[in-house]
Write an enzyme that holds these catalytic residues in place. Structure first.
Site, short mmCIF file in Angstrom:
data_model
loop_
_atom_site.label_atom_id
_atom_site.label_comp_id
_atom_site.label_asym_id
_atom_site.label_seq_id
_atom_site.Cartn_x
_atom_site.Cartn_y
_atom_site.Cartn_z
CG HIS A 155 -47.33 -65.16 -10.17
ND1 HIS A 155 -47.59 -64.80 -11.48
CD2 HIS A 155 -48.53 -65.08 -9.53
CE1 HIS A 155 -48.88 -64.51 -11.62
NE2 HIS A 155 -49.46 -64.68 -10.46
CG ASP A 362 -37.18 -66.54 -12.92
OD1 ASP A 362 -38.22 -66.15 -12.34
OD2 ASP A 362 -36.50 -65.82 -13.66
P1 ADP Z 1 -39.73 -61.20 -12.72
O1 ADP Z 1 -41.23 -61.18 -12.70
O2 ADP Z 1 -39.08 -62.06 -11.67
O3 ADP Z 1 -39.12 -59.83 -12.75
P2 ADP Z 1 -40.02 -62.16 -15.47
O4 ADP Z 1 -38.96 -62.44 -16.49
O5 ADP Z 1 -41.03 -63.21 -15.34
O6 ADP Z 1 -39.27 -61.86 -14.10
O7 ADP Z 1 -40.77 -60.82 -15.84
C1 ADP Z 1 -40.09 -59.62 -15.97
C2 ADP Z 1 -40.94 -58.64 -16.77
O8 ADP Z 1 -40.43 -57.34 -16.57
C3 ADP Z 1 -40.93 -58.92 -18.26
O9 ADP Z 1 -42.21 -58.69 -18.79
C4 ADP Z 1 -39.92 -57.91 -18.78
O10 ADP Z 1 -40.20 -57.47 -20.09
C5 ADP Z 1 -40.08 -56.77 -17.81
N1 ADP Z 1 -38.80 -56.05 -17.66
C6 ADP Z 1 -37.65 -56.53 -17.16
N2 ADP Z 1 -36.68 -55.58 -17.23
C7 ADP Z 1 -37.23 -54.52 -17.80
C8 ADP Z 1 -36.74 -53.22 -18.17
N3 ADP Z 1 -35.48 -52.84 -17.95
N4 ADP Z 1 -37.59 -52.37 -18.74
C9 ADP Z 1 -38.87 -52.73 -18.96
N5 ADP Z 1 -39.40 -53.94 -18.64
C10 ADP Z 1 -38.58 -54.82 -18.07
#
Ligand code: ADP
Length: 509
Positions: A155, A362
């Site tokens: 991932h 990322d």
């Molecule tokens: P990573 O997996 O590196 O954290 P991604 O952007 O691929 O980055 O995925 C992050 C996920 O976490 C997304 O589905 C996003 O909606 C969720 N997310 C990030 N910040 C929050 C938050 N403050 N509250 C709820 N969900 C969150």
């Protein structure tokens, strides 16, 4: 029909559904399609590892978990996974910790996962291993006699060879990738980075998607992950989303909202983003009262030092920006340290004229896709996307930026705020088309279909034991690159996928 057996470090508990992070949301959606098992760590720690399994069901999925012991947590999870591989794979060798005991803990936990999982597997299961925590799992399963289909998906990014070779165990980790029938990456660039290592460092060969090294071969391909698009579109129209939208809109009367949503992680480029926003305010003092930048950045991995330092840095920058430009009735930015329900997030995205997704590195970045899915079709916002997010390979209609350059970021914010509606709609429609076309179900289906085919290609090879010596020795050409046509008729294809004489001899301790 065989089961899909998904293995990941963490298995989301049912009650986490609304708040689960990117990977668990994706896996849950991927597992919905048919008979399935989800295997992983329970998230619980015990003083001494017992190997006891816990089982329960989430929807129609059999969930099987095991507890880790404290030393595992320190060496495998906090150590090798999060302090060694995570920074290295995100090109932060300056933060990578190569303490030897971490590697031993990582190997131990992967062995334990394999020993617990192997007896649960059925002959026609497709085993799909996820992410950097579990790279050696496939090889451990093979050592226990599992000859069925095993695929792996990474991932996060695969680093450039010059960086990867800073890892003392690079050859062993790369060798582990060749125990899989199929290795999936987020982008074509990551496939190339892995293939570069294989051909240059491991003296292996590449022929299209086929890679051979360490005496084995595997198939490597990009499978860009997506979101559950229909679900997110529904969420964006829900009452909870509307309420969040109303709250945001009330905040943003006469102001344009700019939003960023990221775990507080050094890969996300938060200090650089704040510097870009600061530069924007410096360059456009007339805009100070016309914008509000909301950065949602819940803390993560708080036990790791680099994350504590990052948090302090981000708060200091946010403080500096507000101290410079705030007035009694106005502050240009808000930094929020909390999680939101997914529907609330959808409402927040929808209210934002600009979505700032500017990681330094990322694997994919699902926030970029969620932001697009949540937009109002009549008045969509603009996505500003880092060229270093995996998503940039697909989402070329976003405004693509270099997040290291504050001036470039500032100009992009200015241009996004001024972008005429027609242009916003044009870009957004193309982005949405991509988000819907490449959603999480397509990702799952593509991977599973490719794994099924890849397994057939490798059927004769899987009969052979995993070789211990490293690195080098290619397969004979005709074996390594035999065309992926129909499977040879093997007894193994009709019979048990788990033929475990070695496993039994090992006697499980
Ligand atoms: P990573 O997996 O590196 O954290 P991604 O952007 O691929 O980055 O995925 C992050 C996920 O976490 C997304 O589905 C996003 O909606 C969720 N997310 C990030 N910040 C929050 C938050 N403050 N509250 C709820 N969900 C969150």
């Amino acid at each position: 029909m065989g089961r899909l057996v998904v293995v990941s470090n963490r298995v989301a508990a049912a009650e986490d559904a609304a708040r689960a992070g990117g990977l668990s949301v994706a896996l849950r959606a991927a597992l919905k399609a048919g008979p399935a098992m989800w295997f992983g760590w329970s998230g619980e720690r015990v003083t001494e590892y017992s190997g006891a399994l816990k089982t329960h069901r989430i929807d129609d999925i059999d969930v099987v978990t095991l507890d880790l012991e404290d030393a595992d947590f320190e060496e495998y999870y906090n150590g090798y996974a999060n302090a060694t591989l995570w920074p290295l794979f995100h090109s932060r060798t300056d933060l990578a910790d190569y303490t030897r005991s971490f590697e031993q803990g990582y190997a131990r936990v992967n062995r334990r996962f394999a020993e617990a999982l192997a007896p649960l597997l059925r002959p026609d299961d497709l085993v799909w291993v996820h992410d950097y925590h579990l790279i050696p799992l496939g090889r451990e399963l093979r050592r226990l006699g599992v000859v069925g289909s095993i695929g792996f998906f990474l991932h996060i990014p695969w680093p450039a060879p010059q960086l990867f070779t800073t890892l003392p165990q690079h050859a062993d980790l790369a060798d582990a990738m060749f125990a899989y029938d199929l290795v999936g990456f987020q982008t074509a660039a990551c496939v190339d980075a892995f293939a570069d290592y294989v051909t240059r460092e491991a003296r292996g060969r590449r022929e299209g998607e086929l890679l051979a090294a360490f005496g084995r071969s595997t198939l490597a391909r990009a499978f860009p992950i997506g979101i559950d698009a229909p679900q997110f579109l529904r969420l964006a129209r829900s009452k909870a989303a509307e309420r969040a939208w109303d709250r945001m809109a009330a905040h943003g009367v006469f102001r344009s909202l700019i939003v960023g949503v990221d775990r507080l992680d050094y890969s996300k480029g938060l200090p650089e983003r704040l510097l870009g926003f600061e530069q924007f305010l410096k360059a456009h003092p007339d805009m100070v009262r016309k914008v509000l930048y909301l950065q949602i950045a819940p803390s993560s991995r708080e036990g790791v030092e680099a994350y504590q330092a990052l948090r302090a840095q981000v708060l200091a920058l946010a403080g500096r920006i507000n101290a410079t430009w705030a007035e009694m009735d106005h502050a240009p930015m808000l930094c929020v340290n909390r999680n939101y329900e997914r529907a609330e997030l959808a409402g927040i995205y929808r209210a934002a004229r600009v979505g700032l997704v500017t990681p330094l590195r990322d694997g994919m970045n699902l926030v970029a896709k969620e932001y697009v899915a949540a937009q109002d079709p009549d008045d969509p916002g603009v996505l500003i996307l880092s060229r270093f997010a995996g998503a940039a390979e697909q989402m070329t209609d976003a405004m693509i930026v270099n997040p290291y350059c504050a001036e470039e970021l500032a100009e992009a914010i200015g241009a996004a705020l001024e972008m005429p509606r027609r242009e916003r709609v044009r870009r957004w429609m193309r982005l949405l088309e991509g988000v819907e076309r490449c959603d999480v179900r397509g990702w799952r289906d593509d991977f599973v279909a490719a794994l099924t085919v890849a397994r057939r290609r490798r059927a004769p090879e899987a009969e052979r034991p995993v070789r211990a010596e490293l690195p080098g020795a290619d397969l004979p050409k005709e074996t390594a690159f035999s065309p992926p046509g129909d499977p040879p008729k093997l007894a193994r294809d009709r019979g048990s996928a788990i033929v475990a004489p070695e496993w039994r001899r090992l006697g499980r301790g």
